[in-house]
Design a protein around this motif. Structure first.
Motif, PDB file in Angstrom:
ATOM      1  N   GLN A  50      -3.349   2.527  -6.841  1.00  0.00           N
ATOM      2  CA  GLN A  50      -4.719   2.050  -7.027  1.00  0.00           C
ATOM      3  C   GLN A  50      -5.509   2.138  -5.723  1.00  0.00           C
ATOM      4  O   GLN A  50      -5.032   1.695  -4.675  1.00  0.00           O
ATOM      5  N   HIS A  51      -6.692   2.731  -5.775  1.00  0.00           N
ATOM      6  CA  HIS A  51      -7.675   2.685  -4.691  1.00  0.00           C
ATOM      7  C   HIS A  51      -8.989   2.275  -5.326  1.00  0.00           C
ATOM      8  O   HIS A  51      -9.223   2.520  -6.512  1.00  0.00           O
ATOM      9  N   ASN A  52      -9.888   1.691  -4.547  1.00  0.00           N
ATOM     10  CA  ASN A  52     -11.126   1.196  -5.151  1.00  0.00           C
ATOM     11  C   ASN A  52     -12.313   2.139  -5.000  1.00  0.00           C
ATOM     12  O   ASN A  52     -13.390   1.835  -5.476  1.00  0.00           O
ATOM     13  N   ARG A  53     -12.125   3.283  -4.366  1.00  0.00           N
ATOM     14  CA  ARG A  53     -13.226   4.236  -4.193  1.00  0.00           C
ATOM     15  C   ARG A  53     -12.655   5.646  -4.215  1.00  0.00           C
ATOM     16  O   ARG A  53     -11.591   5.905  -3.649  1.00  0.00           O
ATOM     17  N   HIS A  54     -13.372   6.543  -4.858  1.00  0.00           N
ATOM     18  CA  HIS A  54     -12.939   7.937  -4.939  1.00  0.00           C
ATOM     19  C   HIS A  54     -14.142   8.830  -4.643  1.00  0.00           C
ATOM     20  O   HIS A  54     -15.258   8.544  -5.075  1.00  0.00           O
ATOM     21  N   VAL A  55     -13.904   9.887  -3.873  1.00  0.00           N
ATOM     22  CA  VAL A  55     -14.972  10.826  -3.539  1.00  0.00           C
ATOM     23  C   VAL A  55     -14.453  12.259  -3.680  1.00  0.00           C
ATOM     24  O   VAL A  55     -13.282  12.530  -3.433  1.00  0.00           O
ATOM     25  N   ILE A  56     -15.353  13.130  -4.087  1.00  0.00           N
ATOM     26  CA  ILE A  56     -15.052  14.566  -4.134  1.00  0.00           C
ATOM     27  C   ILE A  56     -16.273  15.292  -3.591  1.00  0.00           C
ATOM     28  O   ILE A  56     -17.390  15.096  -4.071  1.00  0.00           O
ATOM     29  N   PHE A  57     -16.037  16.133  -2.582  1.00  0.00           N
ATOM     30  CA  PHE A  57     -17.076  17.015  -2.040  1.00  0.00           C
ATOM     31  C   PHE A  57     -16.656  18.444  -2.320  1.00  0.00           C
ATOM     32  O   PHE A  57     -15.518  18.834  -2.038  1.00  0.00           O
TER      33      PHE A  57
END
Length: 95
Positions: A50-57
């Motif tokens: 579990q992580h609370n933030r996800h980003v994709i560039f």
């Protein structure tokens, strides 16, 4: 040529201090050709950690994504993320 992606799974430990990272990393990555695909938002982990933030560039190529991650200016700003969050960052080639 396949596109490249920087994918981050992040648990923010100090939200106020983390804001500085977001403010500084965004113009650097955009200047290096990034297109934000995912920046936070709702998520639900179906399997795994579990992580609370996800980003994709998205970048024009895998080579461009690697170059952006390794960019000295970005690496200097990444130190803020290292202090304020726990993260897994992946550079991957698309299809």
């Amino acid at each position: 040529m396949p596109k490249g992606y920087i994918i981050g799974h992040i648990t923010v430990n100090d939200p106020e201090a983390y804001k500085e990272y977001v403010e500084k990393d965004t113009p650097i990555l955009l200047g290096l050709g990034a297109v934000p695909i995912v920046r936070g938002g709702q998520s639900q982990v179906m399997e795994g950690e579990q992580h609370n933030r996800h980003v994709i560039f998205e970048f024009p190529s895998y080579k461009a994504a690697l170059a952006a991650y390794n960019d000295p200016e970005y690496q200097e700003v990444a130190k803020i993320r290292h202090r304020t969050a726990t993260s897994t960052i992946i550079v991957v080639e698309g299809t």
